[in-house]
Design a protein around this motif. Structure first.
Motif, PDB file in Angstrom:
ATOM      1  N   VAL A 268       0.845  -1.201   0.000  1.00 17.28           N
ATOM      2  CA  VAL A 268       0.000   0.000   0.000  1.00 17.28           C
ATOM      3  C   VAL A 268       0.880   1.251   0.000  1.00 17.28           C
ATOM      4  CG1 VAL A 268      -1.690   1.330   1.366  1.00 17.28           C
ATOM      5  CG2 VAL A 268      -1.974  -1.151   1.086  1.00 17.28           C
ATOM      6  N   ASP A 269       0.451   2.232  -0.770  1.00 13.35           N
ATOM      7  CA  ASP A 269       1.163   3.510  -0.884  1.00 13.35           C
ATOM      8  C   ASP A 269       0.328   4.599  -0.200  1.00 13.35           C
ATOM      9  OD1 ASP A 269       1.986   6.038  -1.716  1.00 13.35           O
ATOM     10  OD2 ASP A 269       2.408   5.435  -3.769  1.00 13.35           O
ATOM     11  N   PRO A 270       0.612   4.892   1.083  1.00  9.06           N
ATOM     12  CA  PRO A 270      -0.200   5.891   1.789  1.00  9.06           C
ATOM     13  C   PRO A 270       0.117   7.319   1.349  1.00  9.06           C
ATOM     14  CG  PRO A 270       1.487   5.003   3.263  1.00  9.06           C
ATOM     15  CD  PRO A 270       1.675   4.326   1.938  1.00  9.06           C
ATOM     16  N   SER A 271       1.217   7.545   0.637  1.00 10.51           N
ATOM     17  CA  SER A 271       1.591   8.896   0.219  1.00 10.51           C
ATOM     18  C   SER A 271       0.701   9.375  -0.926  1.00 10.51           C
ATOM     19  CB  SER A 271       3.067   8.927  -0.198  1.00 10.51           C
ATOM     20  OG  SER A 271       3.866   8.305   0.773  1.00 10.51           O
ATOM     21  N   HIS A 272       0.676   8.589  -2.026  1.00  8.79           N
ATOM     22  CA  HIS A 272      -0.168   8.997  -3.161  1.00  8.79           C
ATOM     23  C   HIS A 272      -1.647   8.799  -2.838  1.00  8.79           C
ATOM     24  CE1 HIS A 272       3.788   8.574  -4.978  1.00  8.79           C
ATOM     25  NE2 HIS A 272       3.393   9.556  -5.775  1.00  8.79           N
ATOM     26  N   ALA A 273      -1.954   7.886  -1.934  1.00  8.87           N
ATOM     27  CA  ALA A 273      -3.356   7.615  -1.596  1.00  8.87           C
ATOM     28  C   ALA A 273      -4.000   8.794  -0.892  1.00  8.87           C
ATOM     29  CB  ALA A 273      -3.450   6.371  -0.717  1.00  8.87           C
ATOM     30  N   THR A 274      -3.202   9.582  -0.145  1.00  9.20           N
ATOM     31  CA  THR A 274      -3.795  10.670   0.632  1.00  9.20           C
ATOM     32  C   THR A 274      -3.374  12.049   0.129  1.00  9.20           C
ATOM     33  OG1 THR A 274      -1.954  10.672   2.202  1.00  9.20           O
ATOM     34  CG2 THR A 274      -3.816   9.219   2.702  1.00  9.20           C
ATOM     35  N   GLY A 275      -2.112  12.184  -0.215  1.00  8.20           N
ATOM     36  CA  GLY A 275      -1.617  13.475  -0.704  1.00  8.20           C
ATOM     37  C   GLY A 275      -1.123  14.400   0.389  1.00  8.20           C
ATOM     38  N   TYR A 276      -1.208  13.973   1.649  1.00 11.35           N
ATOM     39  CA  TYR A 276      -0.788  14.837   2.763  1.00 11.35           C
ATOM     40  C   TYR A 276       0.128  14.084   3.723  1.00 11.35           C
ATOM     41  CZ  TYR A 276      -4.375  17.857   0.964  1.00 11.35           C
ATOM     42  OH  TYR A 276      -5.116  18.638   0.125  1.00 11.35           O
ATOM     43  N   ALA A 277       1.238  14.724   4.063  1.00  2.00           N
ATOM     44  CA  ALA A 277       2.233  14.069   4.913  1.00  2.00           C
ATOM     45  C   ALA A 277       1.650  13.652   6.269  1.00  2.00           C
ATOM     46  CB  ALA A 277       3.436  14.984   5.111  1.00  2.00           C
ATOM     47  N   TYR A 278       0.752  14.511   6.837  1.00  2.00           N
ATOM     48  CA  TYR A 278       0.246  14.193   8.188  1.00  2.00           C
ATOM     49  C   TYR A 278      -0.622  12.937   8.196  1.00  2.00           C
ATOM     50  CZ  TYR A 278      -4.550  15.905   7.427  1.00  2.00           C
ATOM     51  OH  TYR A 278      -5.831  16.058   6.980  1.00  2.00           O
ATOM     52  N   MET A 279      -1.137  12.553   7.014  1.00  2.00           N
ATOM     53  CA  MET A 279      -2.004  11.374   6.950  1.00  2.00           C
ATOM     54  C   MET A 279      -1.239  10.085   6.693  1.00  2.00           C
ATOM     55  SD  MET A 279      -5.394  12.232   4.897  1.00  2.00           S
ATOM     56  CE  MET A 279      -6.347  13.655   5.335  1.00  2.00           C
ATOM     57  N   VAL A 280       0.003  10.233   6.279  1.00  2.00           N
ATOM     58  CA  VAL A 280       0.752   9.044   5.873  1.00  2.00           C
ATOM     59  C   VAL A 280       0.911   8.069   7.045  1.00  2.00           C
ATOM     60  CG1 VAL A 280       3.020   8.236   5.069  1.00  2.00           C
ATOM     61  CG2 VAL A 280       1.887  10.166   3.925  1.00  2.00           C
ATOM     62  N   ASP A 281       1.226   8.614   8.218  1.00  2.00           N
ATOM     63  CA  ASP A 281       1.434   7.737   9.373  1.00  2.00           C
ATOM     64  C   ASP A 281       0.179   6.921   9.737  1.00  2.00           C
ATOM     65  OD1 ASP A 281       3.108   7.102  12.019  1.00  2.00           O
ATOM     66  OD2 ASP A 281       1.053   7.625  12.567  1.00  2.00           O
ATOM     67  N   PRO A 282      -0.980   7.573  10.000  1.00  2.00           N
ATOM     68  CA  PRO A 282      -2.140   6.754  10.377  1.00  2.00           C
ATOM     69  C   PRO A 282      -2.561   5.777   9.276  1.00  2.00           C
ATOM     70  CG  PRO A 282      -2.767   9.076  10.123  1.00  2.00           C
ATOM     71  CD  PRO A 282      -1.281   9.022  10.102  1.00  2.00           C
ATOM     72  N   VAL A 283      -2.422   6.196   8.026  1.00  2.00           N
ATOM     73  CA  VAL A 283      -2.843   5.311   6.937  1.00  2.00           C
ATOM     74  C   VAL A 283      -1.855   4.132   6.772  1.00  2.00           C
ATOM     75  CG1 VAL A 283      -3.225   5.191   4.434  1.00  2.00           C
ATOM     76  CG2 VAL A 283      -4.222   7.047   5.762  1.00  2.00           C
ATOM     77  N   ALA A 284      -0.582   4.415   6.995  1.00  2.00           N
ATOM     78  CA  ALA A 284       0.414   3.330   6.925  1.00  2.00           C
ATOM     79  C   ALA A 284       0.123   2.287   8.003  1.00  2.00           C
ATOM     80  CB  ALA A 284       1.824   3.897   7.106  1.00  2.00           C
ATOM     81  N   VAL A 285      -0.237   2.788   9.191  1.00  2.00           N
ATOM     82  CA  VAL A 285      -0.560   1.887  10.302  1.00  2.00           C
ATOM     83  C   VAL A 285      -1.814   1.063   9.955  1.00  2.00           C
ATOM     84  CG1 VAL A 285      -1.400   1.902  12.700  1.00  2.00           C
ATOM     85  CG2 VAL A 285       0.611   3.259  12.063  1.00  2.00           C
ATOM     86  N   ALA A 286      -2.819   1.739   9.393  1.00  2.00           N
ATOM     87  CA  ALA A 286      -4.063   1.044   9.031  1.00  2.00           C
ATOM     88  C   ALA A 286      -3.808  -0.007   7.954  1.00  2.00           C
ATOM     89  CB  ALA A 286      -5.095   2.056   8.545  1.00  2.00           C
TER      90      ALA A 286
END
Ligand code: PEP
Ligand code: MN
Length: 335
Positions: A268-286
């Motif tokens: 999973v690529d949380p960077s392109h999936a969200t577009g915002y650095a602050y979201m990368v961490d919670p989405v990576a964990v999820a």
């Protein structure tokens, strides 16, 4: 494949249809119900176009009972597949994190980021040398020079490198590349998929197209595999929906779905999936919690000045925290 015959269909035409099926080495099994007649097709229907059968006068509808992908299909390969990326395995219980900048900008930048992501536990280095940009005026990547810089970072850290191939004419520059990324925009560039599949057995990280269905993603994996390269890693990177407040909409449920349909690893690529650095961490964990086999995360030493995707890039410090949290979640989900 099951063919539903129209009520009151002309018998001679049904016989013609049966003969057509037999000519394709498919045995028609006819069952006459009280309301409708069905023909069950026994044999390899992979080369039979259902819409051609559906277009016949006597046919009401055609139902596929088997998916059109074979090599990627779990039914024909029940065990999870681990893909070996120059010694780093992904899949079948092996979890890998690919980290690095969206694009390679200088030798100092890529070597510095490689060292810091390695220290945080990343298992591979990413960095684009050929960049697919929406605008022709935007930075297009350093090309061959960028690949050379990636090789330096690989030599200095030992991290295998992952980078995007946009045009097959550049393949000879990719000798030192460990994993070839096929980007979202090229997921259905079938010639590129066939060329990569037949030229090399290097692992391919295949990113889901922006509006591609899961079947289309798996059919693209099938193109690479059917051409001779079985080493495909699937990547969910978000899709385009009506929602505009995020760069893309992350379709996290496809992780267990892809695991059910296919034996290939899913990253999973949380960077392109969200577009915002602050979201990368919670989405990576999820993504880790839902069972992804790995992550690909954009990390930049100076995000505000990044030449590409700075807004979604984590700093090395943010990445270190995410790695620590992801590792804890892995301990729980991998039991
Ligand atoms: C990238 O990884 O930098 C990239 C361009 O990704 P995608 O193809 O998913 O947009
Ligand atoms: Mn990017």
């Amino acid at each position: 494949m099951i063919i539903l015959i129209k009520k009151g269909a002309d018998e001679a035409q049904v016989e013609n249809l049966k003969a057509l099926l037999r000519s394709r080495n498919i045995e028609p099994h006819v069952s006459h119900g009280s309301l409708q007649t069905l023909i069950g097709c026994v044999g390899d229907v992979a080369h039979l176009d259902p819409s051609l059968i559906e277009a016949l006068d006597v046919v009401e509808s055609v139902q596929r009972i088997q998916e059109p992908y074979k090599a990627a299909n779990r039914k024909f390969h029940p065990e999870d597949t681990a893909i070996d990326c120059s010694g780093v395995k992904i899949g079948a219980g092996h979890f890998g994190v690919i980290a690095g900048p969206c694009s390679v900008e200088s030798e100092e930048q890529i070597v510095g980021i490689a060292k810091s992501v390695k220290a945080s536990g990343a298992s591979m280095l990413r960095g684009g040398a050929f960049k697919p940009r929406t605008s022709p005026y935007a930075f297009q990547g350093l090309g061959a020079e960028g690949l050379r810089m990636l090789s330096v970072a690989k030599r200095e850290t030992g991290l295998p490198i992952v980078t995007e191939l946009m045009d097959f004419k550049d393949i000879e520059l990719f000798n030192d590349v460990d994993v070839i990324q096929i980007g979202a925009r090229n997921m259905q560039n079938f010639n590129l998929l066939k060329e990569v599949g037949s030229y090399t057995k290097k692992p391919v990280l295949l990113k889901r197209g922006m509006s591609a269905t899961i079947q289309e993603l798996l059919m693209s994996a099938e193109y690479i595999m059917a051409s001779g390269n079985p080493n495909v890693i699937l990547c969910e990177r978000g899709i385009r929906t009506f929602e505009t407040s995020l760069r893309n909409t992350l379709d996290l449920g496809v992780v267990p779905l892809l695991h059910r349909l296919s034996h290939l690893p899913v990253v999973v690529d949380p960077s392109h999936a969200t577009g915002y650095a602050y979201m990368v961490d919670p989405v990576a964990v999820a993504a880790t919690a839902i069972g992804a086999d790995g992550l690909i995360i954009e990390v930049h030493n100076d995000p505000p000045h990044a030449r590409c995707d700075g807004v979604q890039s984590q700093t090395p410090e943010m990445f270190a925290k995410t790695m620590a949290r992801v590792c804890k979640v892995r301990e729980i989900v991998s039991v």
